[in-house]
Design an enzyme around this catalytic site. Structure first.
Site, PDB file in Angstrom:
ATOM      1  N   LYS A 156      66.181 -55.143  -6.953  1.00 56.26           N
ATOM      2  CA  LYS A 156      66.263 -56.594  -7.170  1.00 56.26           C
ATOM      3  C   LYS A 156      67.257 -57.148  -6.146  1.00 56.26           C
ATOM      4  CE  LYS A 156      66.471 -59.848 -11.046  1.00 56.26           C
ATOM      5  NZ  LYS A 156      65.276 -60.636 -10.718  1.00 56.26           N
TER       6      LYS A 156
HETATM    7  N1  PMP Z   1      59.180 -59.631 -10.896  1.00 57.77           N
HETATM    8  C1  PMP Z   1      60.105 -60.333 -10.217  1.00 57.77           C
HETATM    9  C2  PMP Z   1      59.896 -60.596  -8.769  1.00 57.77           C
HETATM   10  C3  PMP Z   1      61.247 -60.807 -10.892  1.00 57.77           C
HETATM   11  O1  PMP Z   1      62.174 -61.516 -10.218  1.00 57.77           O
HETATM   12  C4  PMP Z   1      61.405 -60.556 -12.265  1.00 57.77           C
HETATM   13  C5  PMP Z   1      62.608 -61.076 -12.991  1.00 57.77           C
HETATM   14  N2  PMP Z   1      63.689 -60.185 -12.880  1.00 57.77           N
HETATM   15  C6  PMP Z   1      60.412 -59.815 -12.908  1.00 57.77           C
HETATM   16  C7  PMP Z   1      59.319 -59.367 -12.195  1.00 57.77           C
HETATM   17  C8  PMP Z   1      60.537 -59.474 -14.366  1.00 57.77           C
HETATM   18  O2  PMP Z   1      61.569 -58.539 -14.537  1.00 57.77           O
HETATM   19  P1  PMP Z   1      62.383 -58.443 -15.887  1.00 57.77           P
HETATM   20  O3  PMP Z   1      61.393 -58.348 -16.978  1.00 57.77           O
HETATM   21  O4  PMP Z   1      63.186 -57.215 -15.722  1.00 57.77           O
HETATM   22  O5  PMP Z   1      63.203 -59.686 -15.997  1.00 57.77           O
END
Ligand code: PMP
Length: 292
Positions: A156
């Site tokens: 991330k």
């Molecule tokens: N894809 C992207 C590109 C994101 O930024 C997020 C948000 N973090 C998600 C998927 C979903 O991830 P999560 O369920 O861990 O928030």
């Protein structure tokens, strides 16, 4: 624009709890110039018992560690200590339903060389449970997700979000609620900040890992499917396959589980209220507030 902080807001910064208004950002930061930073997006909820609970705290801080290590950012933090620090930030700011943003960034460095130290900040602001009943009108983006041969897409990383911002702004400029991005092979990947599922003939489908962020909500939805004995499959599929679905939804920490009304103007024929997806949404909304 949300009200992120005021003169009383407390944040965590490198082991201390300080006023957000008193902190400074070094404008020569390698993170600021090149997007070289990693972060998390976490939520806390006021649970049914009245307690404040961070949802999947360990999973998020574990992913932050993986993101930092993947990008060779110095990371010497202990997950349990960071969770405790996060609860303190929430308490110091009187927050229960909140969005929590840990960020690992580096200081002044205009070169591309490795850093010997990094900073970690944890910020939080109020964010009520979303789970809107308003279904989203989605547009297939002209932007693809970054190619995993060019970026570590499972991390991330801050810089990846330039892609998200461009895709989201494009969709909104064209009158849609949000974008859906494909991967470098043309398969459905994810939204700018959420993973995607679709439902067809009583079964759920979601893109396989590899070209997407491995979402913690995605993993939770897979667990919910298992608990409810709903068949679910991870695979690569095309936008055309999605057009013929009974229902589809985004899932993510901020978005929670949010259904789609249409994709590229083509509506999903099944009434959202009669879908398995809606059942998953309800289960998720009970889970986050520990309402069994
Ligand atoms: N894809 C992207 C590109 C994101 O930024 C997020 C948000 N973090 C998600 C998927 C979903 O991830 P999560 O369920 O861990 O928030």
């Amino acid at each position: 624009m949300a009200n992120y902080f005021n003169e009383d807001t407390i944040i965590y910064l490198d082991g201390a709890f300080v006023k957000a208004a008193d902190t400074k950002m070094n404008l020569y930061s390698q993170s600021l110039h090149y997007g070289y930073a990693v972060f998390e997006g976490i939520r806390s909820y006021r649970t049914k018992s009245g307690e404040t609970k961070i949802f999947k705290a360990k999973e998020h801080y574990d992913r932050l560690r993986v993101s930092a290590e993947t990008l060779s950012l110095p990371y010497e933090y202990d997950t349990d200590e960071l969770i405790a620090a996060t609860y303190k930030v929430l308490a110091d700011n009187n927050l229960q339903d909140a969005y929590i943003r840990p960020l690992v960034y580096v200081g002044e460095n205009m070169s591309f060389n490795k850093n010997t130290s990094a900073h970690l900040t944890i910020q939080a602001w109020e964010m009520g449970a979303f789970l809107g009943d308003k279904l989203l009108r989605i547009m297939t983006s002209s932007f693809e997700r970054p190619n995993p041969k060019g970026f570590k897409i499972h991390a991330k990383a801050a810089g990846h979000y330039v892609n998200s911002i461009m895709a989201s702004q494009e969709a909104k400029a064209k009158g849609y609620d949000e974008a859906l991005l494909t991967d470098m092979n043309g398969f459905v990947a994810e939204g700018p900040g959420a993973n995607v599922f679709y439902e067809k003939d009583g079964k759920l489908f979601t893109p396989s890992l590899g070209n997407i962020l491995p979402g913690i909500t995605r993993a939770t939805v897979l667990e919910i499917c298992q608990a409810l004995a709903l068949p679910v499959e991870e695979k690569f599929f095309t936008v055309e396959e999605l057009y013929g679905a009974d229902a589809a939804f985004f899932c993510g920490t901020a978005a929670e589980v949010i259904g789609w009304e249409s994709l590229d103007g083509k509506p999903f024929t099944k009434n959202w209220d009669e879908t398995l997806s809606k059942k998953i949404q309800e289960t998720y909304s009970a889970l986050i507030v520990e309402k069994k």
